[in-house]
Design an enzyme around this catalytic site. Structure first.
Site, PDB file in Angstrom:
ATOM      1  N   HIS A 181       0.831  -1.204   0.000  1.00  0.00           N
ATOM      2  CA  HIS A 181       0.000   0.000   0.000  1.00  0.00           C
ATOM      3  C   HIS A 181       0.867   1.255   0.000  1.00  0.00           C
ATOM      4  O   HIS A 181       1.853   1.337   0.749  1.00  0.00           O
ATOM      5  CB  HIS A 181      -0.917   0.009   1.218  1.00  0.00           C
ATOM      6  CG  HIS A 181      -1.988  -1.032   1.167  1.00  0.00           C
ATOM      7  ND1 HIS A 181      -2.424  -1.719   2.288  1.00  0.00           N
ATOM      8  CD2 HIS A 181      -2.718  -1.500   0.131  1.00  0.00           C
ATOM      9  CE1 HIS A 181      -3.385  -2.571   1.930  1.00  0.00           C
ATOM     10  NE2 HIS A 181      -3.572  -2.452   0.626  1.00  0.00           N
ATOM     11  N   GLU A 184       1.786   3.100   3.195  1.00  0.00           N
ATOM     12  CA  GLU A 184       2.485   2.304   4.195  1.00  0.00           C
ATOM     13  C   GLU A 184       3.973   2.139   3.873  1.00  0.00           C
ATOM     14  O   GLU A 184       4.597   1.137   4.206  1.00  0.00           O
ATOM     15  CB  GLU A 184       1.769   0.961   4.346  1.00  0.00           C
ATOM     16  CG  GLU A 184       0.324   1.172   4.799  1.00  0.00           C
ATOM     17  CD  GLU A 184      -0.537  -0.079   4.776  1.00  0.00           C
ATOM     18  OE1 GLU A 184       0.030  -1.194   4.722  1.00  0.00           O
ATOM     19  OE2 GLU A 184      -1.784   0.059   4.806  1.00  0.00           O
ATOM     20  N   HIS A 331       2.654  -4.436   6.809  1.00  0.00           N
ATOM     21  CA  HIS A 331       1.744  -3.323   6.552  1.00  0.00           C
ATOM     22  C   HIS A 331       1.789  -2.377   7.757  1.00  0.00           C
ATOM     23  O   HIS A 331       2.475  -2.624   8.737  1.00  0.00           O
ATOM     24  CB  HIS A 331       0.310  -3.840   6.358  1.00  0.00           C
ATOM     25  CG  HIS A 331       0.094  -4.590   5.091  1.00  0.00           C
ATOM     26  ND1 HIS A 331      -0.596  -4.072   4.017  1.00  0.00           N
ATOM     27  CD2 HIS A 331       0.476  -5.842   4.709  1.00  0.00           C
ATOM     28  CE1 HIS A 331      -0.632  -4.960   3.038  1.00  0.00           C
ATOM     29  NE2 HIS A 331       0.009  -6.054   3.436  1.00  0.00           N
ATOM     30  N   TYR A 373     -10.194 -10.907   2.807  1.00  0.00           N
ATOM     31  CA  TYR A 373     -10.094 -11.607   1.532  1.00  0.00           C
ATOM     32  C   TYR A 373      -8.976 -11.053   0.651  1.00  0.00           C
ATOM     33  O   TYR A 373      -8.633  -9.888   0.712  1.00  0.00           O
ATOM     34  CB  TYR A 373     -11.420 -11.478   0.750  1.00  0.00           C
ATOM     35  CG  TYR A 373     -12.663 -11.678   1.563  1.00  0.00           C
ATOM     36  CD1 TYR A 373     -12.904 -12.877   2.228  1.00  0.00           C
ATOM     37  CD2 TYR A 373     -13.610 -10.663   1.677  1.00  0.00           C
ATOM     38  CE1 TYR A 373     -14.056 -13.066   2.981  1.00  0.00           C
ATOM     39  CE2 TYR A 373     -14.776 -10.841   2.414  1.00  0.00           C
ATOM     40  CZ  TYR A 373     -14.985 -12.035   3.074  1.00  0.00           C
ATOM     41  OH  TYR A 373     -16.122 -12.217   3.819  1.00  0.00           O
ATOM     42  N   GLU A 392       0.954  -5.663  11.016  1.00  0.00           N
ATOM     43  CA  GLU A 392       0.620  -4.240  10.938  1.00  0.00           C
ATOM     44  C   GLU A 392       1.487  -3.491  11.953  1.00  0.00           C
ATOM     45  O   GLU A 392       1.256  -3.564  13.153  1.00  0.00           O
ATOM     46  CB  GLU A 392      -0.862  -4.024  11.248  1.00  0.00           C
ATOM     47  CG  GLU A 392      -1.816  -4.759  10.325  1.00  0.00           C
ATOM     48  CD  GLU A 392      -2.084  -3.996   9.034  1.00  0.00           C
ATOM     49  OE1 GLU A 392      -1.511  -2.898   8.849  1.00  0.00           O
ATOM     50  OE2 GLU A 392      -2.873  -4.501   8.214  1.00  0.00           O
TER      51      GLU A 392
END
Length: 422
Positions: A181, A184, A331, A373, A392
């Site tokens: 991402h 991130e 992440h 998902y 994370e």
């Protein structure tokens, strides 16, 4: 004649950092060409017999290039020794010998050149780091540590390389990736800092957080893809550039907002890469309407088909080409470890996850909603029934500020080492 070159904020930050490391600058790393930065540039120019303009021009960039690369070329003189050269540069003899494989300390040849690393690390952990800085840092690490293996797993929509770094030669193969991402990007700095620290400890014969990297090198092979989504990171950190072939579409996908720095998670085609893997992809697509997703945009759009994006296909193909025992996608944010996918994870995966949680203090948990998902971790567990995790890092609102980095690194270093050998 001086030329005031157009520089992006991240490029100015990098120059400020280099000037700070070399003691020409004492100001903030703010990416602004303010008076303090101009004074530092002027000081540098005078020290290197350049025209003293206070402007970042081509002559200045040529002169500062060795600092950017992290090393300079030294011509051997009569009476030189590796120990003496190292002492003059405040580095260890091992650093010189590592960067110059084949050189025999007792047989230095006058007139030959040596790569001499600077005393400071290559990877900056106090500035924003887009693809351009990451690529430079990889090349610089390769010079300091020639035994580092660097490959390209694929290319992004805008033909940026998806680099992969290889550490070790053992049978236990592990894969870490980061920055699926755009917001991130701090996870890329995490993996690059870890890579540099591991390489330095290996070459110097030191321990790293209680682990012996030389033993790890023989036991495991660690593959690191530090930036899966370079185009998205660049949109966040450097903004939408006029020459981007998707310029008009990206503006529209971002609700006609030219500021991508607080919103953009997707790649350059508006696809969220961590919703583009073929693991219950249809459920992710069905959930889009609940979140108001109607097409390409900043986040959660899973694309027109599973693995429609070159970045996702590259990661899938890279994973399929080897036999990884364990994989982690890094992440931000939340300080949480996700370990399961549709009850396919094994009991061993849970046990490893509990150990990761104990090492870091992060919560071991399961995903919910659309985040359940079509992520990389989901696909890895589905395909191989082996331990796969989404970690994370940090807490707050993405993008996390670089000021959080030191804590993030402390929290994750133990996990990075443990997961490589478990």
């Amino acid at each position: 004649m001086t030329i005031n070159l157009p520089l992006m904020k991240t490029e100015i930050m990098k120059i400020q950092s280099l000037l700070l490391k070399s003691r020409f600058y004492t100001g903030e790393l703010n990416g602004i060409m303010d008076q303090a930065t101009q004074n530092a540039v002027l000081y540098f120019q005078r020290s290197f017999d350049l025209e003293p303009t206070g402007i970042i021009d081509r002559a200045f960039l040529r002169a500062i290039q060795p600092l950017l690369l992290g090393y300079y070329m030294y011509t051997i003189k009569p009476g030189d020794t590796v120990y003496g050269i190292a002492r003059q540069n405040y580095i260890t003899p091992a650093a010189i010998l590592t960067a110059n494989p084949g050189v025999k300390p007792e047989q230095l040849v006058v007139g030959h050149q040596l790569v001499v690393p600077y005393r400071f690390p290559v990877v900056d952990t106090n500035i924003d780091s887009p693809y351009q800085i990451l690529e430079n840092d990889i090349m610089a690490l390769k010079v300091r540590y020639p035994f580092l293996e660097v490959s390209v797993a694929g290319i992004s929509v805008l033909s940026r390389n998806l680099y992969c770094l290889k550490l070790g030669r053992g049978e236990n193969k592990v894969f870490y990736n980061a920055s699926h991402h755009g917001l991130e990007w701090i996870t890329s700095v995490l993996l690059m800092k870890f890579t540099e620290d591991f390489l330095r400890a290996y070459s110097e014969g030191d321990l790293i957080n209680g682990y012996d990297p030389r033993e790890m090198w023989e036991q495991s092979t660690l593959y690191i893809m530090p930036m899966v989504n370079p185009d998205g990171v660049d949109l966040v950190l450097n903004g939408l550039q006029p020459d981007n072939p998707y310029y008009n579409e990206l503006l529209r996908w971002n609700n006609n907002n030219p500021d991508f720095s607080q919103t953009w998670q997707a790649n350059n085609r508006g696809v969220d890469l961590n919703h583009n893997y073929n693991a219950a992809w249809n459920l992710s697509k069905e959930a889009e309407s609940i979140y108001g997703i109607t097409g390409p945009g900043p986040t959660r759009y899973s694309g027109p088909a599973p693995e429609s994006e070159p970045e996702t296909r590259a990661v899938v193909n890279f994973t399929l080409a080897d036999d990884f025992r364990l994989a982690i996608a890094f992440h931000s944010q939340g300080e949480v470890i996700y370990w399961n996918f549709m009850d396919m994870a094994t009991e061993e995966a849970r046990e490893i996850g509990e150990n990761l949680s104990a090492i870091s203090g992060y919560l071991l948990d399961n995903t919910a909603g659309i985040a359940s998902y079509s992520g990389y971790k989901d696909w890895f567990i589905q395909e191989f029934r082996r331990p796969g995790y989404t970690i994370e890092v940090g807490k707050g609102r993405n993008p996390l500020p670089i000021s959080q980095f030191d804590k993030i690194y402390r929290d994750n270093l133990g996990m990075l080492l443990y997961a490589a050998v478990v």
